[in-house]
Design an enzyme around this catalytic site. Structure first.
Site, PDB file in Angstrom:
ATOM      1  N   SER A 174       0.806  -1.216   0.000  1.00  0.00           N
ATOM      2  CA  SER A 174       0.000   0.000   0.000  1.00  0.00           C
ATOM      3  C   SER A 174       0.840   1.268   0.000  1.00  0.00           C
ATOM      4  CB  SER A 174      -0.930   0.037   1.213  1.00  0.00           C
ATOM      5  OG  SER A 174      -0.190   0.002   2.392  1.00  0.00           O
ATOM      6  N   ASP A 213      -1.704   8.394   8.311  1.00  0.00           N
ATOM      7  CA  ASP A 213      -2.644   7.586   9.082  1.00  0.00           C
ATOM      8  C   ASP A 213      -1.866   6.676  10.034  1.00  0.00           C
ATOM      9  OD1 ASP A 213      -1.622   5.610   7.425  1.00  0.00           O
ATOM     10  OD2 ASP A 213      -3.405   5.459   6.163  1.00  0.00           O
ATOM     11  N   HIS A 247       0.911   4.879   7.215  1.00  0.00           N
ATOM     12  CA  HIS A 247       1.452   5.421   5.971  1.00  0.00           C
ATOM     13  C   HIS A 247       1.972   6.851   6.114  1.00  0.00           C
ATOM     14  CE1 HIS A 247      -1.434   2.277   4.736  1.00  0.00           C
ATOM     15  NE2 HIS A 247      -0.544   2.041   3.784  1.00  0.00           N
TER      16      HIS A 247
END
Length: 457
Positions: free
Chosen positions: A38, A422, A425
């Site tokens: 991600s 977050d 990340h």
């Protein structure tokens, strides 16, 4: 460095695929292949229908040019975007979006993408940046396995995604490379696992010892969908076969030998290890990080056997300092045990790369010390323009780390001040600086050369 959208969003770099047959004026390489999670996903998670790990909702993308969520786990652009910019290539659409279009048209992925390029780009020029990265849920235990291409987080190596199954059957020439939703190095058993065949390369092959393949696997709960590194490498080999059809064997080898292959992976594996009692029963921490390095080596050999010669390898960061880990400590300090084993894995990774270089004489690489750079952000934030290194910009609860960056969450007004977007990340600002150092960094952070130097050799 993530696991899932709701609980863990910090996944490795996985896969971005940038491809151009004719160099544009400012283009430094013919292609860039990014394997990861991600951290580098540009929206493949949008096409994983069963996964809970998504970034296709606010407040993700608030600073992206379109001001809309794109499937990137950050407020704007991520490392895959900035790497593309550095080498003069456009940011790609999600790889799985191209796969879906190609399947509908019953055509080759390469041909399909050529038709979707900008109006002023003729059909003799193909510019592709396919993103393979995905993200997974926090308890997914998606260890960094050979099925995923490394980015800053991990991806599972041996699980395939039901979302992909809905796209099949794929055209024989269709390369499928996608970012992982929790990409790992060590294989993860998935309820959706399926065997995949790997096309044989006509290039000189690097022997792959069975003893170097992972022997540990962990059940992957439903609804935590990912594309493991091994599967991503399967897709890459399909791309290679398609390129040989388009360019001939020598033409494909010439293109791939000049291209960059970036791998950012491992964080999910380390985080998953300490969250899994099963893993800790099967392996000591040292055995596990050794297994991670051996797994990556085996997958790098597979990529090498399909033409790649220039590798960009990112070590794992100081993942014990991400908001989700700090929130577990009453003092809000970093999880030093997780950081310790991140360092140990990086040491094993560097040793593995040096050994691989002695085995494969024509392989070249740039190792990036993500850990030291991220720790520098945290210890000396003002030098990089940061003011907040503990809290996530977007989330709820203590350190904005009790609840992930969901539409109900609050977000900070000045994202440039924060290292973390977050729970796991980085913000766009942190991504940008990391890529600046990857590309032009000194020997303090890059070994044995930076990416600009790697391109030149």
């Amino acid at each position: 460095m993530a696991y899932n959208v709701l609980l863990r969003s910090f996944l490795l770099f996985l896969s971005s695929f940038i491809l151009s047959f004719n160099f544009l004026e400012a283009q430094m390489v013919p292609a860039v292949f990014v394997f990861g999670d991600s951290l580098v996903d540009v929206g493949n998670n949008n096409y994983l229908k069963v996964s809970l790990a998504k970034a296709d909702f606010p407040h993700n993308g608030i600073d992206f040019p379109t001001k809309k969520p794109t499937g990137r786990f950050t407020n704007g652009k991520n490392a895959a975007d900035f790497l593309a910019e550095k080498v003069g290539l456009p940011t790609s659409p999600p790889y799985l979006s191209l796969v879906s279009k190609s399947n509908k048209n019953n055509g080759s992925f390469l041909t399909g993408y050529a038709q979707s390029t900008a109006p002023n780009q003729n059909h003799s020029q193909y510019s592709q940046h396919n993103q393979y990265a995905q993200s997974t849920a926090p308890n997914q235990q998606a260890l960094n396995k050979p099925d995923v291409m490394l980015h800053t987080c991990s991806s599972t190596l041996n699980s395939s995604s039901p979302a992909l199954e809905t796209l099949e059957p794929l055209p024989p020439s269709l390369p499928v490379t996608s970012s992982l939703v929790e990409s790992n190095l060590v294989p993860v058993e998935s309820p959706f696992s399926a065997a995949s065949s790997t096309p044989q390369s006509s290039l000189p092959s690097a022997p792959i010892s069975q003893s170097s393949l992972p022997s540990t696997s962990i059940p992957q709960p439903p609804m935590r969908q990912s594309i493991p590194l091994t599967k991503q490498v399967d897709y890459y080999t399909t791309v290679f076969e398609d390129l040989k059809q388009q360019l001939g064997s020598s033409g494909a080898q010439n293109l791939l030998s000049k291209s960059l292959t970036a791998i950012v992976i491992g964080s999910n594996d380390i985080l998953g290890y300490f969250d899994s009692s099963d893993l800790r029963k099967q392996n000591t921490p040292q055995q596990f990080v050794d297994l991670m390095a051996a797994t990556l080596k085996a997958q790098m050999k597979r990529i090498y056997n399909s033409g790649a010669r220039k590798f960009v390898i990112a070590g794992t960061g100081a993942i014990g300092c991400c908001p989700s880990e700090r929130n577990k400590n009453k003092t809000e300090e970093c999880n030093e045990e997780v950081n310790h084993w991140s360092v140990k894995y990086n040491e094993g990774l560097k040793s593995m790369l040096q050994g691989l270089k002695s085995e494969l004489k024509d392989i070249k690489y740039s190792y990036f010390d993500t850990y030291s750079v991220l720790l520098s952000f945290i210890q000396n934030p003002t030098a990089y323009g940061f003011a907040e290194v503990k809290s996530a910009c977007c989330g709820l609860g203590n350190l904005n780390a009790k609840v992930a960056c969901l539409p109900i969450a609050k977000y900070c007004s000045n994202r440039r001040d924060h290292v973390f977007w977050d729970l796991y990340h980085p913000t766009e600002a942190a991504h940008r600086i990391l890529v600046d150092d990857i590309f032009d960094g000194s020997s303090q952070y890059t070994f044995p050369m930076n990416v600009r130097q790697l391109i030149a050799v």
